[in-house]
Write a protein that holds these residues in place. Sequence first.
Motif, PDB file in Angstrom:
ATOM      1  N   SER A 263      -2.248   2.238  -8.437  1.00 17.24           N
ATOM      2  CA  SER A 263      -1.741   3.140  -9.268  1.00 17.24           C
ATOM      3  C   SER A 263      -2.799   3.784 -10.258  1.00 17.24           C
ATOM      4  CB  SER A 263      -1.084   2.252 -10.262  1.00 17.24           C
ATOM      5  OG  SER A 263      -0.542   2.819 -11.344  1.00 17.24           O
ATOM      6  N   TYR A 264      -3.963   3.248 -10.258  1.00 15.37           N
ATOM      7  CA  TYR A 264      -5.117   4.076 -11.105  1.00 15.37           C
ATOM      8  C   TYR A 264      -5.437   5.143 -10.358  1.00 15.37           C
ATOM      9  CZ  TYR A 264      -9.508   5.019 -13.393  1.00 15.37           C
ATOM     10  OH  TYR A 264     -10.576   5.760 -13.848  1.00 15.37           O
ATOM     11  N   PHE A 265      -5.886   5.119  -9.043  1.00 11.03           N
ATOM     12  CA  PHE A 265      -6.557   6.231  -8.424  1.00 11.03           C
ATOM     13  C   PHE A 265      -5.061   7.382  -8.255  1.00 11.03           C
ATOM     14  CE2 PHE A 265      -9.884   3.288  -7.762  1.00 11.03           C
ATOM     15  CZ  PHE A 265     -10.987   4.378  -7.813  1.00 11.03           C
ATOM     16  N   ASP A 266      -3.869   6.745  -7.853  1.00  9.93           N
ATOM     17  CA  ASP A 266      -2.749   7.726  -7.580  1.00  9.93           C
ATOM     18  C   ASP A 266      -2.483   8.524  -9.010  1.00  9.93           C
ATOM     19  OD1 ASP A 266      -2.188   6.785  -5.176  1.00  9.93           O
ATOM     20  OD2 ASP A 266      -0.568   5.573  -5.812  1.00  9.93           O
ATOM     21  N   ARG A 267      -2.890   8.224 -10.312  1.00  4.89           N
ATOM     22  CA  ARG A 267      -2.721   9.023 -11.367  1.00  4.89           C
ATOM     23  C   ARG A 267      -3.763   9.965 -11.454  1.00  4.89           C
ATOM     24  NH1 ARG A 267      -1.732   3.610 -13.860  1.00  4.89           N
ATOM     25  NH2 ARG A 267      -3.723   4.153 -14.906  1.00  4.89           N
TER      26      ARG A 267
END
Length: 369
Positions: free
Chosen positions: A23-27
């Motif tokens: 989720s962090y890198f997708d954001r």
Amino acid sequence: MKELAGRLAALDPDAGAALRVISYFDRLIEGRAGLESLVRGAAVLAGCPARLVDEERGVRVRVEADGLRRDGDGPLDPAWPSAPLVPGGSAALWLERPGPPDGVHAMVLERAAAAARVVLDRTRGRAAGGLADPASLEVLLDASATDHARRQAAVRLGLRDVTAARVVVTAEDGPRVEAGPAAGVRTPDADGPRAGVGPTVPVPELPASYAAARTALRFTAEGTDQDPGPRTVYADELGGLALLAGSAGPADRPVPDVRALERAVASAPWAAATLHAVAFGTSLRSAAAELNVHHSTLQDRLAQAEHWLDWPVHEPHGRLRLQLALLLRRLHRNPASFQATGARGDGSPRTATDTRPGPARLNAPRPAP
């Protein structure tokens, strides 16, 4: 996503942590974050320094576990876990910690490397295969493009920090840019496709190197008995011979000497290789050694060839005629090709009143030989 990660964390801490990493890198990707932000995220999440290295595009970013950027700090340790940006590529993201990565660290490496690849492709052009951005390559090599447009194209192709380069044009794959070879460096590939190599010039002057490389390509040969000659020709070795390219092509009627040469070549399977060896060899003995024939055999062949040509090749004037005929024969066989959109065959820009149709777009280039 946060709610799901919380539920997973209650059941399986590793699975919940992995989901938070994703989720962090997708954001970050959705927010069009830069390379430093991505490497910083990897370092903070992994709890150790992280380093992104892409030598081909001149990228080196290192961030400590506390989030501060500190580039350098020694060579890479092969024992550190890493993830290549593309399978089999040299560009990679590294975590400066010993041992193989566990589940969370492996996920950080995978997601951070994938995100870095997206950012690099977006901001600096794709590096796979050398300079695989045909549109930017076309602008970089177009003499009619503005200086600003060519500078921007150079940046997209990863040539931001390159001061000098040269263009290589092959008979099969079109042009490619080789960064950094010094003047005089020769790297012919006897097994590769026919290639014309332009001079090494500052990056803003690459259209001139490209035009010279196209001309050099026309002087190449297949290197066979029926088409003898070099498979790689360097433009800076042609000198005044390059002027011949503007006077001979497949659509032009050959001069009488070339027609006589074609008759001789058609008369015997040994004629083309023999005449080439005599024309460009240092002596008749060296030509015989190159052809692997006895000196007397070469003399007999030359007597027959002179009869077909209708001029002697033993004397300097006749030898010069033969050299020019062989070069013109190559130019008639090899058309001007791989012209950049907006450029004429001689490399000069098209004018507003030039009504000739523009040639096709360039092919994507491959690695230096």
